[in-house]
Design an enzyme around this catalytic site. Sequence first.
Site, PDB file in Angstrom:
ATOM      1  N   HIS A   1     -12.231  -3.250  15.570  1.00  0.00           N
ATOM      2  CA  HIS A   1     -12.249  -1.822  15.231  1.00  0.00           C
ATOM      3  C   HIS A   1     -12.453  -1.032  16.525  1.00  0.00           C
ATOM      4  O   HIS A   1     -13.226  -1.437  17.396  1.00  0.00           O
ATOM      5  CB  HIS A   1     -13.383  -1.547  14.238  1.00  0.00           C
ATOM      6  CG  HIS A   1     -13.423  -0.121  13.781  1.00  0.00           C
ATOM      7  ND1 HIS A   1     -14.348   0.767  14.259  1.00  0.00           N
ATOM      8  CD2 HIS A   1     -12.635   0.569  12.923  1.00  0.00           C
ATOM      9  CE1 HIS A   1     -14.139   1.952  13.697  1.00  0.00           C
ATOM     10  NE2 HIS A   1     -13.111   1.856  12.876  1.00  0.00           N
TER      11      HIS A   1
ATOM     12  N   ASP B   1     -12.158   7.334   8.324  1.00  0.00           N
ATOM     13  CA  ASP B   1     -12.140   7.832   9.700  1.00  0.00           C
ATOM     14  C   ASP B   1     -12.854   9.174   9.783  1.00  0.00           C
ATOM     15  O   ASP B   1     -13.065   9.826   8.765  1.00  0.00           O
ATOM     16  CB  ASP B   1     -10.687   7.969  10.170  1.00  0.00           C
ATOM     17  CG  ASP B   1     -10.140   6.627  10.608  1.00  0.00           C
ATOM     18  OD1 ASP B   1     -10.903   5.847  11.210  1.00  0.00           O
ATOM     19  OD2 ASP B   1      -8.958   6.349  10.345  1.00  0.00           O
TER      20      ASP B   1
ATOM     21  N   GLU C   1       0.850  -1.198   0.000  1.00  0.00           N
ATOM     22  CA  GLU C   1       0.000   0.000   0.000  1.00  0.00           C
ATOM     23  C   GLU C   1       0.881   1.241   0.000  1.00  0.00           C
ATOM     24  O   GLU C   1       1.892   1.277   0.696  1.00  0.00           O
ATOM     25  CB  GLU C   1      -0.876  -0.012   1.265  1.00  0.00           C
ATOM     26  CG  GLU C   1      -1.726   1.234   1.436  1.00  0.00           C
ATOM     27  CD  GLU C   1      -2.353   1.323   2.820  1.00  0.00           C
ATOM     28  OE1 GLU C   1      -3.326   0.597   3.088  1.00  0.00           O
ATOM     29  OE2 GLU C   1      -1.879   2.157   3.626  1.00  0.00           O
TER      30      GLU C   1
ATOM     31  N   ARG D   1     -15.256   2.830   5.176  1.00  0.00           N
ATOM     32  CA  ARG D   1     -16.046   3.947   5.694  1.00  0.00           C
ATOM     33  C   ARG D   1     -15.199   5.213   5.759  1.00  0.00           C
ATOM     34  O   ARG D   1     -15.645   6.296   5.431  1.00  0.00           O
ATOM     35  CB  ARG D   1     -16.570   3.619   7.099  1.00  0.00           C
ATOM     36  CG  ARG D   1     -17.525   4.675   7.609  1.00  0.00           C
ATOM     37  CD  ARG D   1     -17.731   4.567   9.089  1.00  0.00           C
ATOM     38  NE  ARG D   1     -16.532   4.967   9.830  1.00  0.00           N
ATOM     39  CZ  ARG D   1     -16.441   4.987  11.139  1.00  0.00           C
ATOM     40  NH1 ARG D   1     -17.476   4.617  11.868  1.00  0.00           N
ATOM     41  NH2 ARG D   1     -15.326   5.365  11.741  1.00  0.00           N
TER      42      ARG D   1
ATOM     43  N   LYS E   1       8.446   3.949   3.341  1.00  0.00           N
ATOM     44  CA  LYS E   1       9.634   3.213   3.803  1.00  0.00           C
ATOM     45  C   LYS E   1       9.917   2.023   2.886  1.00  0.00           C
ATOM     46  O   LYS E   1      10.035   0.883   3.340  1.00  0.00           O
ATOM     47  CB  LYS E   1       9.416   2.697   5.241  1.00  0.00           C
ATOM     48  CG  LYS E   1       9.108   3.777   6.244  1.00  0.00           C
ATOM     49  CD  LYS E   1      10.366   4.502   6.666  1.00  0.00           C
ATOM     50  CE  LYS E   1      10.034   5.602   7.656  1.00  0.00           C
ATOM     51  NZ  LYS E   1      11.130   6.505   7.911  1.00  0.00           N
TER      52      LYS E   1
HETATM   53  P1  FAD Z   1     -17.119  -0.139   8.694  1.00  0.00           P
HETATM   54  O1  FAD Z   1     -16.998  -1.516   8.172  1.00  0.00           O
HETATM   55  O2  FAD Z   1     -18.269   0.685   8.235  1.00  0.00           O
HETATM   56  O3  FAD Z   1     -17.102  -0.230  10.293  1.00  0.00           O
HETATM   57  C1  FAD Z   1     -16.919   0.948  11.072  1.00  0.00           C
HETATM   58  C2  FAD Z   1     -17.409   0.671  12.480  1.00  0.00           C
HETATM   59  O4  FAD Z   1     -18.840   0.600  12.474  1.00  0.00           O
HETATM   60  C3  FAD Z   1     -16.944  -0.663  13.067  1.00  0.00           C
HETATM   61  O5  FAD Z   1     -16.779  -0.490  14.462  1.00  0.00           O
HETATM   62  C4  FAD Z   1     -18.100  -1.619  12.778  1.00  0.00           C
HETATM   63  O6  FAD Z   1     -18.140  -2.710  13.679  1.00  0.00           O
HETATM   64  C5  FAD Z   1     -19.286  -0.675  12.930  1.00  0.00           C
HETATM   65  N1  FAD Z   1     -20.440  -1.015  12.098  1.00  0.00           N
HETATM   66  C6  FAD Z   1     -20.426  -1.452  10.831  1.00  0.00           C
HETATM   67  N2  FAD Z   1     -21.697  -1.587  10.384  1.00  0.00           N
HETATM   68  C7  FAD Z   1     -22.509  -1.217  11.376  1.00  0.00           C
HETATM   69  C8  FAD Z   1     -23.931  -1.109  11.538  1.00  0.00           C
HETATM   70  N3  FAD Z   1     -24.758  -1.445  10.561  1.00  0.00           N
HETATM   71  N4  FAD Z   1     -24.409  -0.658  12.732  1.00  0.00           N
HETATM   72  C9  FAD Z   1     -23.582  -0.311  13.750  1.00  0.00           C
HETATM   73  N5  FAD Z   1     -22.238  -0.393  13.662  1.00  0.00           N
HETATM   74  C10 FAD Z   1     -21.711  -0.826  12.483  1.00  0.00           C
HETATM   75  N6  FAD Z   1      -9.210   5.265   5.971  1.00  0.00           N
HETATM   76  C11 FAD Z   1      -9.168   6.270   5.062  1.00  0.00           C
HETATM   77  O7  FAD Z   1      -9.702   7.350   5.312  1.00  0.00           O
HETATM   78  N7  FAD Z   1      -8.525   6.095   3.855  1.00  0.00           N
HETATM   79  C12 FAD Z   1      -7.921   4.937   3.507  1.00  0.00           C
HETATM   80  O8  FAD Z   1      -7.350   4.819   2.446  1.00  0.00           O
HETATM   81  C13 FAD Z   1      -7.964   3.854   4.440  1.00  0.00           C
HETATM   82  N8  FAD Z   1      -7.426   2.654   4.144  1.00  0.00           N
HETATM   83  C14 FAD Z   1      -7.549   1.595   5.030  1.00  0.00           C
HETATM   84  C15 FAD Z   1      -7.060   0.331   4.669  1.00  0.00           C
HETATM   85  C16 FAD Z   1      -7.166  -0.746   5.549  1.00  0.00           C
HETATM   86  C17 FAD Z   1      -6.643  -2.097   5.143  1.00  0.00           C
HETATM   87  C18 FAD Z   1      -7.766  -0.550   6.827  1.00  0.00           C
HETATM   88  C19 FAD Z   1      -7.855  -1.698   7.794  1.00  0.00           C
HETATM   89  C20 FAD Z   1      -8.258   0.692   7.179  1.00  0.00           C
HETATM   90  C21 FAD Z   1      -8.170   1.772   6.290  1.00  0.00           C
HETATM   91  N9  FAD Z   1      -8.686   3.044   6.600  1.00  0.00           N
HETATM   92  C22 FAD Z   1      -8.632   4.065   5.689  1.00  0.00           C
HETATM   93  C23 FAD Z   1      -9.257   3.299   7.922  1.00  0.00           C
HETATM   94  C24 FAD Z   1     -10.765   2.993   7.985  1.00  0.00           C
HETATM   95  O9  FAD Z   1     -11.456   3.837   7.114  1.00  0.00           O
HETATM   96  C25 FAD Z   1     -11.194   3.220   9.438  1.00  0.00           C
HETATM   97  O10 FAD Z   1     -10.674   2.199  10.253  1.00  0.00           O
HETATM   98  C26 FAD Z   1     -12.673   3.422   9.673  1.00  0.00           C
HETATM   99  O11 FAD Z   1     -12.824   3.928  11.001  1.00  0.00           O
HETATM  100  C27 FAD Z   1     -13.532   2.173   9.533  1.00  0.00           C
HETATM  101  O12 FAD Z   1     -13.617   1.801   8.229  1.00  0.00           O
HETATM  102  P2  FAD Z   1     -14.354   0.407   7.829  1.00  0.00           P
HETATM  103  O13 FAD Z   1     -14.400   0.380   6.354  1.00  0.00           O
HETATM  104  O14 FAD Z   1     -13.753  -0.714   8.542  1.00  0.00           O
HETATM  105  O15 FAD Z   1     -15.813   0.736   8.399  1.00  0.00           O
END
Ligand code: FAD
Length: 318
Positions: free
Chosen positions: A184, A127, A19, A125, A306
């Site tokens: 998470h 942050d 990445e 989603r 890095k």
């Molecule tokens: P989700 O899957 O939507 O989950 C978010 C939270 O909501 C979790 O706690 C989940 O349990 C909860 N949840 C899900 N569905 C529901 C529901 N229906 N009701 C209640 N709670 C629910 N961030 C960026 O901004 N840009 C990036 O490029 C980026 N790349 C990433 C790459 C990887 C491999 C990872 C692991 C993370 C990355 N992130 C990035 C960070 C990520 O966007 C954050 O961790 C964010 O807070 C959660 O994203 P998610 O897609 O896991 O969210």
Amino acid sequence: MNVVESIEKAKGETLFSFEILPPLKGSSIKKLYAGIDPLMEFKPSFINVTYHREEYVYKKQSNGLLSRTATRKRPGTVGICAAIKNKYKIEAVPHLTCGGFSKEETEDALIDLNFLGINNVLALRGDPIKSEPNFVPDDGGHAYAKELVDQIVAMNSGNYMSDELVNAEPTDFCIGVAGYPEKHYESMSLKTDLKHLKAKVDAGAEYIVTQMFFDNKKYFDFVEQCRAMGINVPIIPGLKPITTMRHISFIPKTFSIDLPEDLADGLEKCKTNEDITRLGTEWCIEQSKELKAAGVPSLHYYTMGKSKVVKEIVSAVY
Ligand code: FAD
């Protein structure tokens, strides 16, 4: 070839992928290539490119009041993916977030990707904006990654936002999503988080990329729990070598993950960033070797500028 096709074609061999972050606004793309070039000899199967939404910058005006401007410090995700495909002829995986997009804007972004021949996407989603404590969806945007997966799956069936479109061209996106071996940070429990992860997979996500972890047991347990819940897609481990003093507090706090005792003890004894890089590199090599021996689909490295360190790790592992 999309990510899942690459994994299937490898027939159990562990792929190599990584990445990158778009460079800060105003930087040349050559800087980005300088980070990718050293890793090309290991034939990466795909390169992920992160997405960075807007941040608010506050400036003091002459009247003493603060003005607020929204700015994106690292734009260019889609352009970089197209440039990678064009220059290196390998798959690029743009990260697409709910945050910063209405559903219409998401649709337009997916149309751009489709026209560029980019048919992989990591659906996230995102942050919260740095100045906000919680994630707030944009007006008309998605609240959870699962809803973004739903929208992409709909487009893959030719269903766009507008009901008036007839015989719209289906897209062909291979969708990945994020998973968290140590849960998470917002989730009440790992089980609740896994339930939401399963919902993303049931909606059509074809593989999972994990948050970084430093204890392989956490990954192996996570995979076991996913399988027990009926999550059967490939689970790609995300790895990051620790290289600076700052990482020691930043990583646990930002990503809500624990460092294993042995690693923490070793890091405490380090006096310089060079000491930390040496230990972090050796730790990551051992982690990678064990994961590869276990037949994980790909070793996916968070390079974060890095690539020299990642090159040393990959040289020792492949
Ligand atoms: P989700 O899957 O939507 O989950 C978010 C939270 O909501 C979790 O706690 C989940 O349990 C909860 N949840 C899900 N569905 C529901 C529901 N229906 N009701 C209640 N709670 C629910 N961030 C960026 O901004 N840009 C990036 O490029 C980026 N790349 C990433 C790459 C990887 C491999 C990872 C692991 C993370 C990355 N992130 C990035 C960070 C990520 O966007 C954050 O961790 C964010 O807070 C959660 O994203 P998610 O897609 O896991 O969210």
